[in-house]
Design a protein around this motif. Structure first.
Motif, PDB file in Angstrom:
ATOM      1  N   ASP A  41       5.789 -14.489 -11.683  1.00  0.00           N
ATOM      2  CA  ASP A  41       5.525 -15.922 -10.976  1.00  0.00           C
ATOM      3  C   ASP A  41       6.010 -15.670  -9.833  1.00  0.00           C
ATOM      4  OD1 ASP A  41       3.541 -17.816 -10.768  1.00  0.00           O
ATOM      5  OD2 ASP A  41       4.436 -19.256 -12.728  1.00  0.00           O
ATOM      6  N   LYS A  42       7.030 -15.173  -9.523  1.00  0.00           N
ATOM      7  CA  LYS A  42       8.173 -14.823  -8.511  1.00  0.00           C
ATOM      8  C   LYS A  42       6.991 -15.237  -6.668  1.00  0.00           C
ATOM      9  CE  LYS A  42      11.760 -11.956  -6.915  1.00  0.00           C
ATOM     10  NZ  LYS A  42      12.845 -13.004  -5.741  1.00  0.00           N
ATOM     11  N   PRO A  43       7.705 -15.868  -5.918  1.00  0.00           N
ATOM     12  CA  PRO A  43       6.582 -16.801  -5.235  1.00  0.00           C
ATOM     13  C   PRO A  43       7.262 -15.821  -4.001  1.00  0.00           C
ATOM     14  CG  PRO A  43       8.004 -18.275  -5.385  1.00  0.00           C
ATOM     15  CD  PRO A  43       8.610 -17.445  -6.541  1.00  0.00           C
ATOM     16  N   ASP A  44       8.453 -14.970  -3.559  1.00  0.00           N
ATOM     17  CA  ASP A  44       8.482 -14.925  -2.232  1.00  0.00           C
ATOM     18  C   ASP A  44       8.582 -12.322  -2.901  1.00  0.00           C
ATOM     19  OD1 ASP A  44      10.872 -13.647  -3.513  1.00  0.00           O
ATOM     20  OD2 ASP A  44      12.039 -14.770  -2.718  1.00  0.00           O
ATOM     21  N   VAL A  45       7.483 -11.957  -3.588  1.00  0.00           N
ATOM     22  CA  VAL A  45       7.246 -10.330  -3.525  1.00  0.00           C
ATOM     23  C   VAL A  45       6.245 -10.192  -2.410  1.00  0.00           C
ATOM     24  CG1 VAL A  45       6.376  -8.927  -4.761  1.00  0.00           C
ATOM     25  CG2 VAL A  45       7.113 -10.321  -6.538  1.00  0.00           C
ATOM     26  N   ARG A  46       7.099  -9.693  -1.882  1.00  0.00           N
ATOM     27  CA  ARG A  46       6.350  -9.622  -0.211  1.00  0.00           C
ATOM     28  C   ARG A  46       5.566  -8.593   0.086  1.00  0.00           C
ATOM     29  NH1 ARG A  46       7.595 -13.596   1.165  1.00  0.00           N
ATOM     30  NH2 ARG A  46       5.478 -13.032   1.268  1.00  0.00           N
ATOM     31  N   PHE A  47       5.318  -7.101  -1.155  1.00  0.00           N
ATOM     32  CA  PHE A  47       4.873  -5.905  -1.083  1.00  0.00           C
ATOM     33  C   PHE A  47       4.531  -5.950  -2.264  1.00  0.00           C
ATOM     34  CE2 PHE A  47       9.052  -3.918  -0.875  1.00  0.00           C
ATOM     35  CZ  PHE A  47       8.908  -2.726  -1.979  1.00  0.00           C
ATOM     36  N   VAL A  48       3.576  -5.237  -2.924  1.00  0.00           N
ATOM     37  CA  VAL A  48       2.958  -4.563  -3.728  1.00  0.00           C
ATOM     38  C   VAL A  48       2.873  -2.626  -3.978  1.00  0.00           C
ATOM     39  CG1 VAL A  48       1.589  -4.438  -5.770  1.00  0.00           C
ATOM     40  CG2 VAL A  48       2.268  -6.614  -5.576  1.00  0.00           C
ATOM     41  N   ALA A  49       3.552  -2.329  -4.036  1.00  0.00           N
ATOM     42  CA  ALA A  49       3.061  -0.545  -3.783  1.00  0.00           C
ATOM     43  C   ALA A  49       2.794  -0.263  -4.778  1.00  0.00           C
ATOM     44  CB  ALA A  49       4.062  -0.044  -2.841  1.00  0.00           C
ATOM     45  N   HIS A  50       1.318   0.575  -4.911  1.00  0.00           N
ATOM     46  CA  HIS A  50       0.931   1.783  -5.857  1.00  0.00           C
ATOM     47  C   HIS A  50       1.231   3.425  -5.286  1.00  0.00           C
ATOM     48  CE1 HIS A  50      -1.884  -1.506  -7.215  1.00  0.00           C
ATOM     49  NE2 HIS A  50      -1.010  -1.158  -8.497  1.00  0.00           N
ATOM     50  N   VAL A  51       2.073   4.038  -5.724  1.00  0.00           N
ATOM     51  CA  VAL A  51       2.330   5.762  -5.396  1.00  0.00           C
ATOM     52  C   VAL A  51       0.870   6.074  -6.645  1.00  0.00           C
ATOM     53  CG1 VAL A  51       4.226   5.324  -4.553  1.00  0.00           C
ATOM     54  CG2 VAL A  51       3.963   5.450  -7.504  1.00  0.00           C
ATOM     55  N   ASP A  52       0.488   5.723  -7.054  1.00  0.00           N
ATOM     56  CA  ASP A  52      -0.919   6.389  -8.391  1.00  0.00           C
ATOM     57  C   ASP A  52      -2.243   5.210  -8.192  1.00  0.00           C
ATOM     58  OD1 ASP A  52       0.802   8.607  -9.168  1.00  0.00           O
ATOM     59  OD2 ASP A  52       1.455   7.121 -10.454  1.00  0.00           O
ATOM     60  N   GLY A  67      -7.380  -4.098 -12.203  1.00  0.00           N
ATOM     61  CA  GLY A  67      -6.106  -4.011 -12.151  1.00  0.00           C
ATOM     62  C   GLY A  67      -5.232  -3.827 -11.615  1.00  0.00           C
ATOM     63  N   TYR A  68      -6.367  -3.108 -10.151  1.00  0.00           N
ATOM     64  CA  TYR A  68      -6.037  -3.711  -9.322  1.00  0.00           C
ATOM     65  C   TYR A  68      -4.860  -5.016  -8.262  1.00  0.00           C
ATOM     66  CZ  TYR A  68      -5.567  -2.756  -3.581  1.00  0.00           C
ATOM     67  OH  TYR A  68      -5.364  -2.658  -2.303  1.00  0.00           O
ATOM     68  N   TYR A  69      -6.764  -5.518  -8.426  1.00  0.00           N
ATOM     69  CA  TYR A  69      -6.350  -7.253  -8.073  1.00  0.00           C
ATOM     70  C   TYR A  69      -5.260  -8.047  -7.950  1.00  0.00           C
ATOM     71  CZ  TYR A  69      -8.370 -10.146  -4.573  1.00  0.00           C
ATOM     72  OH  TYR A  69      -8.658 -11.553  -3.339  1.00  0.00           O
ATOM     73  N   GLN A  70      -5.468  -7.572  -9.879  1.00  0.00           N
ATOM     74  CA  GLN A  70      -4.083  -8.692 -10.379  1.00  0.00           C
ATOM     75  C   GLN A  70      -2.862  -8.672 -10.228  1.00  0.00           C
ATOM     76  OE1 GLN A  70      -4.332  -7.870 -14.891  1.00  0.00           O
ATOM     77  NE2 GLN A  70      -4.489 -10.200 -14.961  1.00  0.00           N
ATOM     78  N   GLU A  71      -2.609  -6.658  -9.852  1.00  0.00           N
ATOM     79  CA  GLU A  71      -1.319  -6.550  -9.535  1.00  0.00           C
ATOM     80  C   GLU A  71      -1.019  -6.396  -7.960  1.00  0.00           C
ATOM     81  OE1 GLU A  71      -2.604  -3.591 -13.057  1.00  0.00           O
ATOM     82  OE2 GLU A  71      -1.668  -1.970 -10.406  1.00  0.00           O
ATOM     83  N   THR A  72      -1.635  -6.378  -7.194  1.00  0.00           N
ATOM     84  CA  THR A  72      -1.623  -6.900  -5.863  1.00  0.00           C
ATOM     85  C   THR A  72      -1.327  -8.237  -5.469  1.00  0.00           C
ATOM     86  OG1 THR A  72      -4.090  -6.392  -4.783  1.00  0.00           O
ATOM     87  CG2 THR A  72      -2.476  -4.316  -5.051  1.00  0.00           C
ATOM     88  N   GLY A  73      -2.077  -9.120  -6.408  1.00  0.00           N
ATOM     89  CA  GLY A  73      -2.055 -10.687  -6.684  1.00  0.00           C
ATOM     90  C   GLY A  73      -1.123 -11.329  -7.131  1.00  0.00           C
ATOM     91  N   ARG A  74      -0.015 -10.379  -6.837  1.00  0.00           N
ATOM     92  CA  ARG A  74       1.505 -10.677  -7.517  1.00  0.00           C
ATOM     93  C   ARG A  74       2.079 -10.890  -6.352  1.00  0.00           C
ATOM     94  NH1 ARG A  74       0.586  -6.961 -12.337  1.00  0.00           N
ATOM     95  NH2 ARG A  74       0.443  -8.722 -14.276  1.00  0.00           N
ATOM     96  N   ALA A  75       2.024  -9.686  -4.893  1.00  0.00           N
ATOM     97  CA  ALA A  75       2.397 -10.496  -3.864  1.00  0.00           C
ATOM     98  C   ALA A  75       2.395 -11.878  -3.333  1.00  0.00           C
ATOM     99  CB  ALA A  75       1.850  -9.451  -3.078  1.00  0.00           C
TER     100      ALA A  75
END
Ligand code: ADP
Ligand code: ZN
Length: 632
Positions: free
Chosen positions: A297-308, A315-323
């Motif tokens: 729930d960390k509010p200040d995650v500034r980027f989510v990067a996928h190298v795969d 899945g992509y939307y859930q993961e990127t949504g953490r930014a």
């Protein structure tokens, strides 16, 4: 009604330090405060918590919050206490005596909010406690956990229907970030929320910038991305395998990035330490498999990067949504290449799953690949997939720097013929590297050994470089015009549909390589327009948000104060034993750095600083500002 609304606004400002409600918040809050049931669907970071916290403060009694994740519960309670709210939790981390004390305070009416794990609530003792309380409302967080088809299914959630029967006059609000209609119906059914009003908010996350680039050297690309645009900021890097997680983290550490690897292979205690460090310290980059993230729930995650490449858009939307949960600019960045397509297809082909399951997996992968290759607005594509119409966003790579498209029919024909001719000449098929070498007319050992320098397609593609050919092949793979034979060293074969292209009956519009090359040149162009040095997103926002161009020379000064405030916050967080963001968010610190307040009351109106925080931290913050003025 009006009265409730104005009281709600006052609580928002005094307690939480925010000026205005977002989107549906005000309506949801007045509805629940008025005794109504609600089902709230909001994207991650949309601001669900206030939807039950504010009504709990408006109504008599204690708001009972059911939450499945102990870590989340603890962070929320810590943040509420920082804001001066009387909140506690009951879960397995408390010893008997501590739990007794919380129960006593709840009975005595000394609590505004009580967080409970569902299994705790459903015990005899839990229900007996509820019977004795004056309850303001029930909030059921992560309500999609009732869905037996979802990946977060929790058996105990099914039994929460008992709340409707036992406490019919207490309003209930169920909240989730899971979008689809089937889950929504299941929540209503299983929690007996038929009379609830549904609030479905757009799933758009406008502050997230989506970017997808071709992969050449993923680790180097990642490092450059972090160093140039997110130095010193928190982020999550997702990789597919444990090995890749460890190697990527190590590479980042060697280049001075504060990175930590995280995957299911580490002992639970080790994982917990890393997660805690990520939550509590500033500027840590977690490199993880998808095992990481649920309940972050960390509010200040500034980027989510996928190298795969992720398996699906869900899945992509859930993961990127953490930014960017705090609403400040954040980036979802990904690199992908031919190997990703090949690997994901192979995983599906080789899985033990039934045919129907495999068909679904393939369709999901195709949708994911469609996002990668689209020349349209990425956000529009994503939202459309989730059933929402929208216009081009202006905040994705395709909008900011529209990719060139070209009639790729002829190029595709060359590539397809070359695959065919190589196989015809030798009696067996070849892989990507060899086919491209033949196309480009390279006399490699293998080309010479096979005599492929004498076939008709040798050198017909010398006008394009290897990266361009790879991009074309990648697109032919995603369109399923070419397939990869996983059982035979990943050799390339023509799919039946390729005939239409070869005959000229089907024309192909392709996207020009969005390669590292083009990603770099874009950046160069942007740099000329903007400031002189590479900027972090944070710096970029500051400049655009500031009143005018005259604010730019102040940027270094502001940055220095911001860093000083972060240091101060780190100390406070350590002293209180809570994550830094529960003290104050980055966005609050930035606003202070922008204002250079000289007296404590000038802090009122800074987002996130309510009465309690002003009283508690006002003087200390002013001291930091003064020290900084002296130092600068
Ligand atoms: P969710 O649970 O929907 O993922 P949260 O409730 O954690 O989201 O809220 C996300 C962030 O937005 C938090 O940092 C919260 O403080 C902030 N926030 C919520 N509502 C507002 C508002 N009205 N104004 C400013 N910030 C808000
Ligand atoms: Zn866009």
């Amino acid at each position: 009604m009006n009265d409730i609304a104005s009281r709600a606004t006052r609580i928002l400002q005094d307690v939480f330090g925010y000026a205005n409600f977002r989107a549906d918040q005000a309506e949801i809050i007045t509805h629940v405060a008025d005794g109504g049931d609600a089902l709230v669907l909001m994207p991650t970071g949309g601001g669900k918590s206030l939807c039950y916290q504010v009504p709990a403060l408006l109504r008599d009694g204690v708001g009972v919050v059911v939450s499945p994740l102990i870590a989340l519960m603890q962070d929320q309670v810590a943040a509420l206490k920082e804001a001066g709210v009387r909140a506690e939790f009951l879960n397995s981390t408390l010893d008997w005596r501590q739990a007794q004390e919380v129960e006593r305070r709840a009975r005595a009416g000394e609590l505004d909010l009580l967080y409970l794990a569902p299994e705790r609530l459903l015990t005899e003792r839990g229900l007996a406690l509820l019977d004795e309380l004056s309850i303001a409302l029930f909030a059921i967080d992560e309500a999609h956990c009732v869905s037996q088809w979802g990946h977060d299914f929790r058996q105990e959630y099914l039994q929460l229907a008992v709340l409707a029967e036992r406490y019919p006059s207490v309003p209930r609000i169920a909240l989730t970030a899971t979008a689809d209609a089937a889950t929504r119906r299941e929540i209503i059914e299983r929690l007996h929320l038929h009379a609830a009003r549904s609030f479905v908010q757009s799933f758009d996350r406008p502050n997230i910038r989506y970017r997808i680039a071709g992969k050449d050297s993923p680790r180097r690309q990642l490092l450059r991305f972090i160093q140039d645009e997110h130095a010193g900021e928190s982020g999550i890097v997702y990789a597919l395998s444990r090995k890749s997680v460890e190697e990527t983290a190590q590479m980042l550490v060697e280049h001075g990035v504060d990175a930590l690897p995280y995957h299911a292979g580490f002992a639970a205690s080790e994982r917990e330490t890393r997660q805690t460090r990520f939550l509590e310290e500033d500027g840590i980059v977690i490199v993880a498999t998808i095992a990481f993230g649920m309940g972050i729930d960390k509010p200040d995650v500034r980027f989510v990067a996928h190298v795969d490449l992720p398996k699906s858009l869900e899945g992509y939307y859930q993961e990127t949504g953490r930014a960017g949960r705090d609403g400040a600019p954040a980036q979802a960045w990904m690199v992908y290449g031919i190997a990703d397509v090949v690997q994901q297809r192979r995983l599906i082909e080789q899985s033990e799953a039934e045919e129907t399951h495999r068909r679904i997996a393939n369709a999901k992968l195709d949708a994911m690949l469609g996002l990668c290759e689209t020349a349209r607005c990425r956000r529009q594509y994503l939202l459309e997939y989730f059933g929402e119409a929208s216009g081009p966003c202006g905040n994705c790579d395709n909008c900011l720097d529209p990719p060139a498209q070209f009639d790729g029919t002829e190029a595709a024909q060359k590539l397809l013929s070359c695959i065919y001719r190589c196989e015809q000449a030798s009696g067996f098929a070849f892989g990507t590297q060899h086919v491209i070498a033949v196309l480009r007319g390279e006399r490699t050992d293998k080309v010479l050994a096979r005599g492929h320098d004498r076939i008709s397609t040798f050198g017909i593609g010398a006008d394009m470089d290897e990266a361009q050919w790879r991009a074309i092949l990648r697109q032919l793979l995603t369109m399923r015009l070419v397939t990869v034979d996983h059982a035979n060293w990943n050799v390339l074969r023509l799919a039946p549909a390729s005939r239409e292209v070869l005959s000229g009956a089907r024309r192909l519009i392709l996207r020009r390589e969005m390669s590292p090359r083009s990603a770099r040149s874009t950046k160069g162009r942007r740099r000329q327009k903007g400031a002189a040095a590479p900027m972090t997103i944070a710096a970029a926002t500051r400049i655009t948000d500031a009143a005018g161009p005259e604010a730019i020379p102040d940027a270094p000064r502001e940055e220095a104060l911001f860093q000083a405030l972060r240091d101060w916050r780190r100390g406070v967080a350590r002293e209180h034993g809570v994550p830094a963001y529960t003290v104050l968010h980055d966005s609050s610190l930035r606003e202070i750095a922008r204002r250079w307040p000289q007296v404590a009351h000038a802090l009122a109106g800074v987002p996130g600083i309510g009465a309690a925080k002003l009283a508690r931290y006002g003087d200390a913050i002013i001291q930091v500002v003064r020290d900084q003025a002296g130092a600068g």
